[in-house]
Design an enzyme around this catalytic site. Structure first.
Site, PDB file in Angstrom:
ATOM      1  N   GLN A  13      51.462  45.335  39.248  1.00 47.27           N
ATOM      2  CA  GLN A  13      50.439  45.351  38.196  1.00 47.27           C
ATOM      3  C   GLN A  13      49.517  46.532  38.414  1.00 47.27           C
ATOM      4  O   GLN A  13      48.641  46.802  37.597  1.00 47.27           O
ATOM      5  CB  GLN A  13      49.625  44.054  38.251  1.00 47.27           C
ATOM      6  CG  GLN A  13      50.422  42.808  37.923  1.00 47.27           C
ATOM      7  CD  GLN A  13      49.659  41.555  38.292  1.00 47.27           C
ATOM      8  OE1 GLN A  13      48.853  41.053  37.525  1.00 47.27           O
ATOM      9  NE2 GLN A  13      49.898  41.049  39.482  1.00 47.27           N
ATOM     10  N   ASN A  14      49.689  47.205  39.537  1.00 44.13           N
ATOM     11  CA  ASN A  14      48.752  48.281  39.875  1.00 44.13           C
ATOM     12  C   ASN A  14      49.046  49.543  39.085  1.00 44.13           C
ATOM     13  O   ASN A  14      50.197  49.869  38.804  1.00 44.13           O
ATOM     14  CB  ASN A  14      48.808  48.573  41.376  1.00 44.13           C
ATOM     15  CG  ASN A  14      48.375  47.369  42.190  1.00 44.13           C
ATOM     16  OD1 ASN A  14      47.780  46.448  41.640  1.00 44.13           O
ATOM     17  ND2 ASN A  14      48.674  47.361  43.469  1.00 44.13           N
TER      18      ASN A  14
ATOM     19  N   ASP B 278      47.885  52.470  40.271  1.00 47.67           N
ATOM     20  CA  ASP B 278      47.913  53.588  41.226  1.00 47.67           C
ATOM     21  C   ASP B 278      49.361  53.950  41.559  1.00 47.67           C
ATOM     22  O   ASP B 278      50.303  53.255  41.169  1.00 47.67           O
ATOM     23  CB  ASP B 278      47.110  53.242  42.495  1.00 47.67           C
ATOM     24  CG  ASP B 278      47.716  52.084  43.289  1.00 47.67           C
ATOM     25  OD1 ASP B 278      48.907  52.160  43.634  1.00 47.67           O
ATOM     26  OD2 ASP B 278      46.984  51.107  43.588  1.00 47.67           O
TER      27      ASP B 278
ATOM     28  N   HIS C  23      51.430  47.438  34.084  1.00 49.78           N
ATOM     29  CA  HIS C  23      50.170  47.718  33.384  1.00 49.78           C
ATOM     30  C   HIS C  23      49.879  49.209  33.224  1.00 49.78           C
ATOM     31  O   HIS C  23      48.743  49.586  32.992  1.00 49.78           O
ATOM     32  CB  HIS C  23      49.009  47.006  34.104  1.00 49.78           C
ATOM     33  CG  HIS C  23      49.108  45.510  34.049  1.00 49.78           C
ATOM     34  ND1 HIS C  23      48.396  44.681  34.877  1.00 49.78           N
ATOM     35  CD2 HIS C  23      49.849  44.701  33.247  1.00 49.78           C
ATOM     36  CE1 HIS C  23      48.696  43.415  34.585  1.00 49.78           C
ATOM     37  NE2 HIS C  23      49.575  43.408  33.615  1.00 49.78           N
TER      38      HIS C  23
ATOM     39  N   SER D  47      45.781  37.733  42.076  1.00 49.17           N
ATOM     40  CA  SER D  47      45.152  36.439  41.812  1.00 49.17           C
ATOM     41  C   SER D  47      45.996  35.590  40.860  1.00 49.17           C
ATOM     42  O   SER D  47      45.689  34.428  40.630  1.00 49.17           O
ATOM     43  CB  SER D  47      43.760  36.649  41.222  1.00 49.17           C
ATOM     44  OG  SER D  47      43.867  37.387  40.020  1.00 49.17           O
TER      45      SER D  47
END
Ligand code: APR
Length: 231
Positions: free
Chosen positions: A86-87, A89, A104, A172
């Site tokens: 989901q990062n 970077d 994402h 999370s």
């Protein structure tokens, strides 16, 4: 070769110095999602949105992959490894991981506001008002905002379905559809969850929860999986 899928979230980059979103003092404590990370925010104030992501990009360029990112790479000698992150970077790529799917988007890339297929690398840390695509429209960060479709989920689901081993690290599991991916896993697949905080994850079969930080737990787990595989 067995297939390993590694689902990562902001927690894996925390020890590199990038703040997570929902921990104490996380990004969403300091910014309102609706001001900076939605299509409406972009419509209202492009400069503010560009500036928010410019700061994120600047930080990503300043940090380095940590032990969690780098230790995962060794798995590729023994397994077919897919990282679904989901990062936004590029720390998995810089660590040397080969198959990385960004659910994402990617902070180091921009995208045309006229044709979403036109994606460009960003030189340096700033994307400015007036930077345009080849069709002449303003470039936006290549990020999936809240309220937008997550097109890569279609590619992620079959990868999860085929996995023999799934490792979830530092998320999370509050943001869908990413949080629902684990539900597509085979019942018989071995599942590991690495997070220092306990998460509502108990109705999943074959799950081992490792309540620790990624920098500590991931290198251990990688060694364990390689040793088990070599037996
Ligand atoms: N090691 C492992 N996990 C950690 C560490 C660490 N050192 N530090 C924090 N964590 C865990 C937290 O306990 C939490 O469960 O990382 C998780 C981070 O959760 P979030 O901040 O909600 O990040 P994430 O799940 O990646 O967010 C999902 O939300 O805002 C959007 O698009 C953004 O991709 C992001 C999505």
């Amino acid at each position: 070769m067995k297939r390993i899928v590694i689902l990562t979230g902001a927690g894996i980059s925390a020890e590199s110095g990038i703040k997570t979103f929902r921990d104490a003092d996380g990004l969403w404590e300091n910014y309102k999602i609706e001001d900076v990370a939605t299509p409406e925010a972009w419509y209202k104030n492009q400069l503010l949105v560009l500036e928010f992501y410019n700061q994120r990009r600047k930080q990503v360029l300043e940090v380095k992959p940590n032990k969690a990112h780098t230790s995962i790479v060794a798995l590729e000698d023994k397994f077919i490894v897919n990282i679904i992150t989901q990062n936004i970077d590029d720390l998995h790529e810089r660590a040397g991981s080969k198959n990385v799917l960004h659910l994402h988007g990617e902070i180091l890339k921009s995208r045309s506001t006229k044709n979403p297929k036109l994606i460009y690398p960003i030189k340096g840390w700033e994307l400015k008002l007036g930077d345009v695509c080849e069709l002449g429209s303003q470039l936006r960060p290549n990020i999936v905002w809240f309220g937008e479709q997550v097109p890569e989920i279609e590619n992620a689901i079959p990868i999860v379905q085929r996995a023999d081993i799934i490792i979830v690290i530092g998320t999370s599991l509050l943001v869908y559809p990413a949080a629902g991916l684990i539900m597509y896993a085979n019942n018989s697949a071995k599942k590991y969850l690495i997070d220092p905080v306990s998460l509502p994850f108990d109705e999943i079969s074959n799950l081992r929860i490792i309540r620790d930080t990624a920098g500590k737990a991931v290198p251990h787990l990688v060694n364990e999986l390689i040793m088990e595989n070599d037996k």
